[in-house]
Write an enzyme that holds these catalytic residues in place. Structure first.
Site, PDB file in Angstrom:
ATOM      1  N   HIS A   1      25.701  -5.300 -37.364  1.00 46.93           N
ATOM      2  CA  HIS A   1      25.911  -6.422 -36.812  1.00 46.93           C
ATOM      3  C   HIS A   1      27.312  -6.391 -36.404  1.00 46.93           C
ATOM      4  O   HIS A   1      27.920  -7.626 -36.737  1.00 46.93           O
ATOM      5  CB  HIS A   1      25.062  -7.809 -37.461  1.00 46.93           C
TER       6      HIS A   1
ATOM      7  N   ASP B   1       9.163  -7.815 -36.483  1.00 46.55           N
ATOM      8  CA  ASP B   1      10.212  -8.419 -36.389  1.00 46.55           C
ATOM      9  C   ASP B   1      10.641  -8.776 -35.080  1.00 46.55           C
ATOM     10  O   ASP B   1      10.696  -7.946 -34.356  1.00 46.55           O
ATOM     11  CB  ASP B   1      11.385  -8.013 -37.498  1.00 46.55           C
TER      12      ASP B   1
ATOM     13  N   SER C   1      16.856 -16.035 -30.937  1.00 40.42           N
ATOM     14  CA  SER C   1      16.734 -16.919 -32.008  1.00 40.42           C
ATOM     15  C   SER C   1      16.135 -16.285 -32.958  1.00 40.42           C
ATOM     16  O   SER C   1      15.227 -15.354 -33.173  1.00 40.42           O
ATOM     17  CB  SER C   1      15.645 -18.027 -31.657  1.00 40.42           C
TER      18      SER C   1
ATOM     19  N   SER D   1      24.879   2.291 -33.698  1.00 42.13           N
ATOM     20  CA  SER D   1      25.619   1.185 -32.967  1.00 42.13           C
ATOM     21  C   SER D   1      26.972   1.744 -32.232  1.00 42.13           C
ATOM     22  O   SER D   1      27.596   2.384 -32.864  1.00 42.13           O
ATOM     23  CB  SER D   1      26.169   0.229 -34.072  1.00 42.13           C
TER      24      SER D   1
ATOM     25  N   GLN E   1      24.120 -16.498 -32.422  1.00 45.68           N
ATOM     26  CA  GLN E   1      23.111 -16.956 -32.970  1.00 45.68           C
ATOM     27  C   GLN E   1      23.426 -17.712 -34.364  1.00 45.68           C
ATOM     28  O   GLN E   1      24.244 -17.231 -35.154  1.00 45.68           O
ATOM     29  CB  GLN E   1      21.979 -16.054 -33.366  1.00 45.68           C
TER      30      GLN E   1
ATOM     31  N   HIS F   1      21.255  -0.630 -27.278  1.00 43.54           N
ATOM     32  CA  HIS F   1      20.695  -1.088 -28.543  1.00 43.54           C
ATOM     33  C   HIS F   1      19.360  -0.889 -28.624  1.00 43.54           C
ATOM     34  O   HIS F   1      18.727  -0.532 -29.767  1.00 43.54           O
ATOM     35  CB  HIS F   1      21.289  -2.603 -28.673  1.00 43.54           C
TER      36      HIS F   1
ATOM     37  N   ASP G   1      13.101  -6.745 -41.197  1.00 37.97           N
ATOM     38  CA  ASP G   1      12.749  -5.467 -40.970  1.00 37.97           C
ATOM     39  C   ASP G   1      12.009  -4.868 -42.413  1.00 37.97           C
ATOM     40  O   ASP G   1      10.942  -4.006 -42.350  1.00 37.97           O
ATOM     41  CB  ASP G   1      13.660  -4.516 -40.712  1.00 37.97           C
TER      42      ASP G   1
END
Ligand SMILES: Nc1ncnc2c1ncn2[C@@H]1O[C@H](COP(=O)(O)OP(=O)(O)O)[C@@H](O)[C@H]1O
Ligand SMILES: [Mg+2]
Lengths: 229, 85, 768, 85
Positions: C99, C272, C317, C544, C244, C53, C121
């Site tokens: 995601h 970020d 987080s 991904s 999260q 990733h 981003d």
């Protein structure tokens, strides 16, 4: 006319209200910071849409304690015009500036155009409109189901405080035309003194034909009349 | 000052439409829990606070409910428990 | 300084190394780099940074081949987001991100935090987000689990974007069993900035302070980055605590504070904290600036007590950022954050010494030489070989598949196709998205082939769309890759825009499998060819991999996020027919291709055949024809032919706007040589259906650009329905049938399972 | 079959971010409730159901929580009370 637009943490329609007032109406607008105590001489106060404090706990519940709200309440008490749009409506209800409450929609969050019917023209926000006039504008909310006790609802009706109702294309209130399950299809109301107005739909998003509708303009034009009265 | 953990229920007032409760009832029926009647959905808050004793802690949380945590137009609240930490 | 193990650190054993996802070779590489055994903290850092990733270890060599240049590209791949200039001193920053894995485990929070991440981003570049898009792939809606995922993902996307006040204006959704165990959730954000406010994530200025900004660090999402680099197995359930939770309210404050901070000039870089949190953000910033940094984990504001450096470095987080403040301006930075009720703490410094050093107070817990932590990451060139099974599928003669008896009435087939969830209206989804906030949405979801936003202070508009047909890519990755770009370009051209640039999200299976790596390599090659031909460079994206479940890999799905520019936003063109009597023109040419179509998949349950050919010269000519016709004010509507072919496209022109249904009468006799089901439902590329009151002028423009064009009929009032003359028959479809098939299919499917939906809805305390 | 009223608390799992709880804590501090520490906001459900006895009612609600009411990834639940109607 000078319009003060309150910026709460989490507000997100304040620029839209600003654009409607300044570019579409050609009037003056200032941004008011929620931590301040100064309305900067505004004639009209707008509590804009958004998610003040994330709408955590209940929409509007925390924002009503922002320092500037005591000034807004005093302004309202002196007859000054206060307009609450969407989250601003929720804040005004929580603050006790308007009666009733806004609960979770019966169907979840809804973003779509709706048609509302003007029920009374004798307020600062509807004077340029005609009674029965139908206006198309977007809604975008998850907690917009107006609720109050039956007694209070009757009182609002008899005092002509119900200003807008959700209607269908032919101007009738129907279950299908009511996007959130609001009692008696109520989309917007005013207080007994008629100077505090709240509504769930977004007139500031309907002020330019390129966005699909400029039906909201007539409501802002009403403000002009009132402010110069 | 002692630390207390006060828990509160905030419940939608009876008579108001409770779409969430209804959705849960329907869902439970779909899952085969035929015996389920009404379901009511409210909030459950746990508040850690300092106070000189349990009844002061409870009184203080009561004030919080009146001022902020419950909407007097649509909700009722009840203190469900006060526990010393 | 040599770091010392902390008391309580586990000893480094082969098993621990394996648990951290490092191969034997990778571990040796690490030991070589350090010249010693790593500490537990260092192992954690490397495990995150060398995960697929973060490191792109299997994809980077191929990504380098993508075309990335155009005079107007201000920032290509490698930053938080790509940036292009649009004139008038303005620029657009945009990026897409996946995601998928988090959404498979917890659909609501997974999708919500995906939206949060991509927003950061964009605003860390100094841009104000003005639009969100989402590209989703799910299994069949017949599955209760899929409906649960759909409900949760859509609500997660909506809640986050709505709270942020960023309109969600477009996207694409497809349903296919291939995505059953592993849904794809890709979110794209588009922001606008003044060119002179562009800021990059490059640490610089020895002595400048590194500050952690925004939310506190908790134990959530530790090892999310490596998690995203594994197959989804039943084992993933055990990893659930890594989930999260998003807080869009804090993100909204962070957005406002960041833009204010960048405008203030007190910071030189903003980054970020996304995947692999503090570790990856600080190491990458240092690498970009080619400087040393030191971080003290004791200074990081934490949410829980007793967090170790390992946890603090790897926590994911949400709603956090790293900024590099000019030395001496720390208090000014703090004051701006405080205005928004947020904190900013100095946690480190840019140093001259070429090291990446982490301390816990005075004690060094991790130290890497120079920027080698990032630059020495392994790169792989896996073997690529096409799967024989897929070759066989592609070569199957799909024209030999017999029609069902009901298909004798083509109107039946059309109606069935209109209710395929892949084709049907996505209103059930996007009515949960605020699409009108910020009052710039000229064409919103469902209104046109792409969304159009006006750009205040100019006459211009932006056109935005995501696209990718993974089934095409599966059956022929080279062609499928080309089509993904071509369709996205066609869609922005249909609303009147010139395609400018793309971002992309490459969703693939396990790259160490030769058949998967073949798909990856070929799809990228196809994308590149199309980007070159259409003049749309790649400015960034996301990879991904390992999108697999026990049932196998997903279709290879290189999602394209296209940005186009309209010079005159008042020309923005919808997809629905408007005026009765308008001429209907088909741009482009039908063929007898039926392979890889939605028709075969939905009506016959067959995924086979070669996807339609994609002639990039013709695609470019089509884009130019559409652009020129629309700018000349000639078109009343434009819609491309995609899934479901010509018949579905024209039916959509008739019923997509339920408030203004229009009929149509068209004659396909000129193509009577073609089999009628290919003519009606084949997905030949390079086509669009347009309506105009000046057919001659449009035909002339098409001729000039060298594309076939033919006046095939007229728009009619709604009561005349849709009539298509095909192989000597009149095929009649009442609009109400088409409309209810198209508009009710997804709501009906989603209603089937209140139980699963409610549990999704209740999951986060948000109410129905 | 007897009718029972079972009440359930569903609470965000410890360690996970609780944005709602945090917002309420901050608001209570602003309102002057300085002694308030952490606040957690969950849901409180009251479910009417038929069962042969109290422990069967409780067991059945426990299953409902596991299957539907609580999100196993992010929430914990506890049965707060079982009362005969
Ligand atoms: N997830 C989504 N969010 C918002 N809008 C969407 C989404 N999916 C589809 N749409 C909108 O629905 C319309 C039709 O989309 P799509 O079927 O992908 O078009 P096409 O097949 O022409 O590319 C477009 O306006 C698109 O932006
Ligand atoms: Mg489509």
């Amino acid at each position: 006319m000078k319009v003060g637009i309150v910026r709460f943490p989490g507000s997100n329609c304040e620029d839209d209200a600003f654009h409607a007032v300044v570019y579409q109406l050609g009037e003056e607008a200032v941004m008011l910071w929620h931590k301040d105590h100064d309305l900067q001489g505004s004639d009209v106060i707008i509590l804009p849409g958004g998610f003040s404090y994330g709408d955590y706990l209940r929409a509007g519940a925390i924002a009503r304690f922002s320092p500037i709200m005591s000034e807004v309440a005093a302004h309202a008490k002196n007859g000054g015009i206060v307009l609450g749009i969407c989250n601003g409506f929720q804040i005004a209800c929580e603050a006790g500036l308007l009666p009733g409450a806004l609960l979770h929609n019966d169907v979840g969050y809804r973003s779509m155009p709706v048609t509302i019917r003007v029920e009374h023209a004798n307020t600062a926000f509807t004077s340029a409109a005609k009674v029965g006039q139908c206006l198309t504008m977007p809604i975008a909310h998850g907690e917009g189901r107006f609720a109050a006790s039956e007694d209070l609802l009757d009182e609002l009706e008899s005092n002509a405080q119900v200003l807008f109702r959700y209607v269908d294309a032919s101007g009738e209130t129907t279950v299908d035309a009511n996007p959130n399950g609001a009692m008696r299809s109520i989309a917007g109301i005013c207080n007994a003194a008629r100077n505090v107005i709240g509504l769930m739909p977004h007139p500031e998003r309907a002020v330019d034909p390129i966005l699909g509708s400029d039906d909201g303009l007539v409501l802002f034009e009403s403000l002009l009349v009132a402010a110069h009265a | 000052m002692t630390r207390f953990r006060v828990s509160v229920h905030i419940i939608p007032r009876r008579g108001l439409l409770d779409p969430q409760g209804k959705a849960v009832t329907d869902a439970l029926h779909t899952l085969g829990f035929a015996g389920v009647g009404e379901v009511h959905v409210g909030r459950h808050l746990v508040i850690e606070t300092g106070a000189k004793d349990a009844s002061a802690a409870e009184a203080s949380v009561r004030t919080m409910c009146e001022r902020l945590l419950a909407n007097p137009v649509t909700e009722d609240f009840e203190i469900a428990g006060v526990v010393k930490e | 300084m040599t770091p010392t193990p902390r008391p309580g650190d586990p000893t480094i054993t082969p098993a621990l190394v394996a648990e951290h996802g490092l191969t034997r070779d990778e571990y040796d590489r690490l030991v070589n780099m350090l010249g010693r055994t790593p500490t537990f903290t260092e192992l954690g850092i490397v495990s995150a940074l060398w995960s697929e990733h973060c490191s792109y270890k299997h994809s980077r060599p191929l990504l380098k081949k993508l075309p990335t240049n155009a005079p107007y590209v201000l920032q290509g791949p490698g930053e938080n987001a790509g940036v292009i200039s649009i004139g008038d001193g303005l620029a657009v920053a945009f990026k897409i991100e996946s995601h998928n894995h988090p959404s498979a485990v917890e659909p609501y929070q997974g999708a919500a935090t995906g939206v949060g991440g991509i927003l950061r981003d964009v605003f860390t570049m100094g841009a104000r987000p003005i639009a969100m898009l989402n590209s989703l792939r799910f299994g069949s809606l017949d599955s209760a689990r899929v409906r649960y995922l759909v409900a949760g993902v859509v609500r997660g996307i909506g809640d986050y974007g709505n709270c942020m006040g960023v309109p969600t204006v477009a996207g694409d959704v497809m349903f296919d069993a291939a995505y059953e165990g592993n849904p794809l959730v890709n979110a794209m954000c588009v922001g606008i900035l003044r060119e002179d406010e562009l800021i990059r994530a490059k640490a610089q200025g020895i002595g400048n302070k590194i500050m952690a900004v925004g939310a506190r660090t908790g134990r959530d999402g530790i090892h999310g980055a490596s998690f995203a680099s594994e197959d989804l197995s039943h084992n993933s359930d055990a990893k659930r605590p890594r989930v999260q939770v998003g807080d869009p309210f804090t993100e909204k404050l962070l957005l406002e504070a960041t833009l204010e901070l960048i405008a203030s000039g007190h910071v030189v870089a903003v980054q970020d904290m996304g995947a692999a949190g503090l570790t990856s953000s600080s190491a990458e910033m240092a690498e970009r600036g080619d400087v040393g940094v030191t971080i003290d984990t004791l200074k990081v504001p934490v949410r829980e007590s007793g967090m170790t450096p390992y946890e603090i470095l790897l926590s994911e987080s949400q709603e956090r950022m790293l900024v590099v403040a000019i030395k001496g301006r720390e208090e000014k930075v703090r004051a701006i954050l405080a205005k928004w009720d947020l904190t900013a703490e100095v946690i480190g410094e840019v140093i001259a010494e070429p090291v990446y050093r982490v301390t816990e107070g005075k004690k060094v817990v991790a130290e890497f030489p120079g920027t080698r932590l990032v630059t020495d990451c392994p790169q792989y060139h896996p073997e690529a070989k096409e799967s024989e099974a897929i070759i066989a599928l592609r070569n199957r003669d799909v024209n030999a598949i017999p029609a069902l008896p009901q298909e004798r009435n083509s109107a039946w087939t059309l109606c069935r196709l209109m209710e395929s969830p892949t084709i049907a209206s996505k209103r059930w989804l996007y009515r949960q998205y605020d699409s009108t906030v910020r009052t710039n949405t000229v064409i919103g979801p469902g209104g046109g082939d792409a969304a159009v936003l006006r750009i205040r202070g100019t006459t211009k508009g932006l056109a935005l769309k995501t696209d990718c047909n993974g089934r095409y890519v599966y059956l022929d990755p080279r062609v499928g890759g080309r089509i993904a770009v071509a369709e996205a370009a066609r869609n922005v051209a249909c609303v009147g825009a010139r395609p400018m640039a793309i971002t992309n999200c490459l969703n693939f299976g396990n790259p160490t499998r030769p058949d998967i790596f073949f798909q990856f390599r070929e799809a990228l090659a196809g994308m590149s060819e199309a980007c070159v031909a259409l003049g749309t460079p790649v400015t960034g994206g996301n990879v991904s991999l390992y999108n697999e479940s026990p049932a196998g890999a997903v279709y290879p799905t290189p999602t394209i996020g296209m940005v186009g520019l309209l010079d005159d936003v008042s020309r923005a063109t919808p997809m629905s027919f408007r005026a009765p009597d308008d001429a209907i023109i088909l741009l482009g040419e039908p063929t007898d291709e039926l392979g890889a179509s939605e028709y075969l998949a939905w009506i016959h349950g067959v995924v086979a055949g070669a996807p339609p050919a994609c002639d990039l010269t013709k695609e470019r000519a089509l884009v130019e024809t559409l652009h020129e016709s629309i700018n000349a004010g000639l078109l009343h509507s434009a819609h491309d032919c995609s899934e479901g072919g010509f018949a579905v496209a024209i039916a959509e022109c008739c019923v997509a706007n339920p408030l203004a249904l229009r009929g149509a009468m068209v004659d396909l006799s000129p193509w009577k040589a073609l089999a009628s089901r290919a003519l009606l439902f084949g997905e030949a590329q390079g086509r669009a259906i347009v309506s105009t009151s000046d057919a001659e002028a449009v035909l002339a423009i098409a001729k000039k650009h060298g594309i076939p064009a033919r006046n095939i009929g007229t728009v009619k009032p709604h009561n005349e329905g849709l009539v298509i003359i095909v192989s000597g028959h009149s095929m009649r479809s009442p609009l109400l049938d088409l409309s209810s098939a198209y508009h009710d299919a997804i709501p009906r499917a989603m209603q089937r399972a209140p139980a699963e939906q409610v549990s999704a809805e209740l999951a986060t305390g948000a109410t129905v």
